[in-house]
Design a protein around this motif. Structure first.
Motif, PDB file in Angstrom:
ATOM      1  N   MET A 159      -9.085  -0.975   4.648  1.00 51.83           N
ATOM      2  CA  MET A 159     -10.029  -0.422   2.928  1.00 51.83           C
ATOM      3  C   MET A 159      -8.950  -0.846   2.308  1.00 51.83           C
ATOM      4  O   MET A 159      -9.611  -1.894   0.905  1.00 51.83           O
ATOM      5  N   TRP A 160      -7.726  -0.759   1.864  1.00 49.82           N
ATOM      6  CA  TRP A 160      -6.932  -1.187   1.027  1.00 49.82           C
ATOM      7  C   TRP A 160      -7.247  -3.175   0.496  1.00 49.82           C
ATOM      8  O   TRP A 160      -6.485  -3.305   0.153  1.00 49.82           O
ATOM      9  N   CYS A 207       0.641  -1.284   0.224  1.00 48.57           N
ATOM     10  CA  CYS A 207      -0.188  -0.343  -0.388  1.00 48.57           C
ATOM     11  C   CYS A 207       0.667   1.492   0.189  1.00 48.57           C
ATOM     12  O   CYS A 207       1.885   1.364   0.886  1.00 48.57           O
ATOM     13  N   GLU A 208       0.611   2.065  -0.835  1.00 48.80           N
ATOM     14  CA  GLU A 208       2.300   3.463  -1.195  1.00 48.80           C
ATOM     15  C   GLU A 208       1.503   4.352   0.343  1.00 48.80           C
ATOM     16  O   GLU A 208       2.062   4.689  -0.254  1.00 48.80           O
ATOM     17  N   GLU A 209       0.295   4.277  -0.069  1.00 43.56           N
ATOM     18  CA  GLU A 209      -0.686   5.528   0.783  1.00 43.56           C
ATOM     19  C   GLU A 209      -0.021   4.884   2.462  1.00 43.56           C
ATOM     20  O   GLU A 209       0.625   6.410   3.173  1.00 43.56           O
ATOM     21  N   THR A 210       0.575   3.980   2.699  1.00 41.01           N
ATOM     22  CA  THR A 210       0.481   3.721   4.606  1.00 41.01           C
ATOM     23  C   THR A 210       1.665   3.335   4.726  1.00 41.01           C
ATOM     24  O   THR A 210       2.000   2.425   5.871  1.00 41.01           O
ATOM     25  N   GLY A 211       2.260   2.377   3.390  1.00 41.16           N
ATOM     26  CA  GLY A 211       3.641   1.418   3.304  1.00 41.16           C
ATOM     27  C   GLY A 211       3.105  -0.123   4.154  1.00 41.16           C
ATOM     28  O   GLY A 211       4.138  -0.441   4.119  1.00 41.16           O
ATOM     29  N   LEU A 212       2.244  -0.446   4.276  1.00 36.11           N
ATOM     30  CA  LEU A 212       1.701  -1.926   4.859  1.00 36.11           C
ATOM     31  C   LEU A 212       1.904  -2.414   3.565  1.00 36.11           C
ATOM     32  O   LEU A 212       1.605  -2.989   2.464  1.00 36.11           O
ATOM     33  N   ILE A 213       2.907  -3.778   4.467  1.00 39.38           N
ATOM     34  CA  ILE A 213       2.904  -4.976   2.467  1.00 39.38           C
ATOM     35  C   ILE A 213       2.145  -6.330   3.076  1.00 39.38           C
ATOM     36  O   ILE A 213       2.290  -6.521   4.391  1.00 39.38           O
ATOM     37  N   LEU A 214       1.636  -6.707   2.471  1.00 38.23           N
ATOM     38  CA  LEU A 214       1.152  -7.898   2.330  1.00 38.23           C
ATOM     39  C   LEU A 214       1.918  -9.059   1.658  1.00 38.23           C
ATOM     40  O   LEU A 214       2.694  -8.771   0.727  1.00 38.23           O
ATOM     41  N   SER A 215       2.569 -10.308   2.115  1.00 34.45           N
ATOM     42  CA  SER A 215       3.246 -10.833   1.245  1.00 34.45           C
ATOM     43  C   SER A 215       2.990 -12.657   1.640  1.00 34.45           C
ATOM     44  O   SER A 215       2.304 -13.398   2.528  1.00 34.45           O
ATOM     45  N   ILE A 216       2.695 -13.114   0.099  1.00 36.21           N
ATOM     46  CA  ILE A 216       2.782 -14.314   0.557  1.00 36.21           C
ATOM     47  C   ILE A 216       4.295 -15.342   0.328  1.00 36.21           C
ATOM     48  O   ILE A 216       5.246 -15.125   0.152  1.00 36.21           O
TER      49      ILE A 216
END
Length: 85
Positions: A65-66, A17-26
């Motif tokens: 929301m992202w 998420c470019e807005e918050t810097g949060l990363i989801l990964s597998i």
């Protein structure tokens, strides 16, 4: 019992998420089941470069929301790599 081996830990896909810097990964460790990881969070410095990764911590409404917007893509990707049960 052997310890953690970083050579066996594979990142299969990633969303940021470019807005918050949060990363989801597998990720998949060795021959284990692929799993979804929430975090870390990588924020930007004032000069535009990335800061050191930090824990995801509590999620803001922007984070939620992202995740909501991309969850079907994440689910499909995870289902593809996990395979049928």
């Amino acid at each position: 019992m052997a310890g953690y081996d970083p050579e066996k830990d594979k990142k299969l896909n990633e969303w940021k998420c470019e807005e918050t810097g949060l990363i989801l990964s597998i990720h998949q460790y060795a021959d284990g089941e692929p799993k979804l990881q929430i975090g870390p969070r990588v924020l930007k410095k004032k000069d535009g470069t990335d800061r050191a990764p930090s824990k995801a911590g509590r999620l803001s409404i922007e984070d939620v929301m992202w995740i909501y917007d991309i969850i079907d893509e994440v689910k499909d990707e995870l289902s593809d790599v996990v395979g049928p049960e």
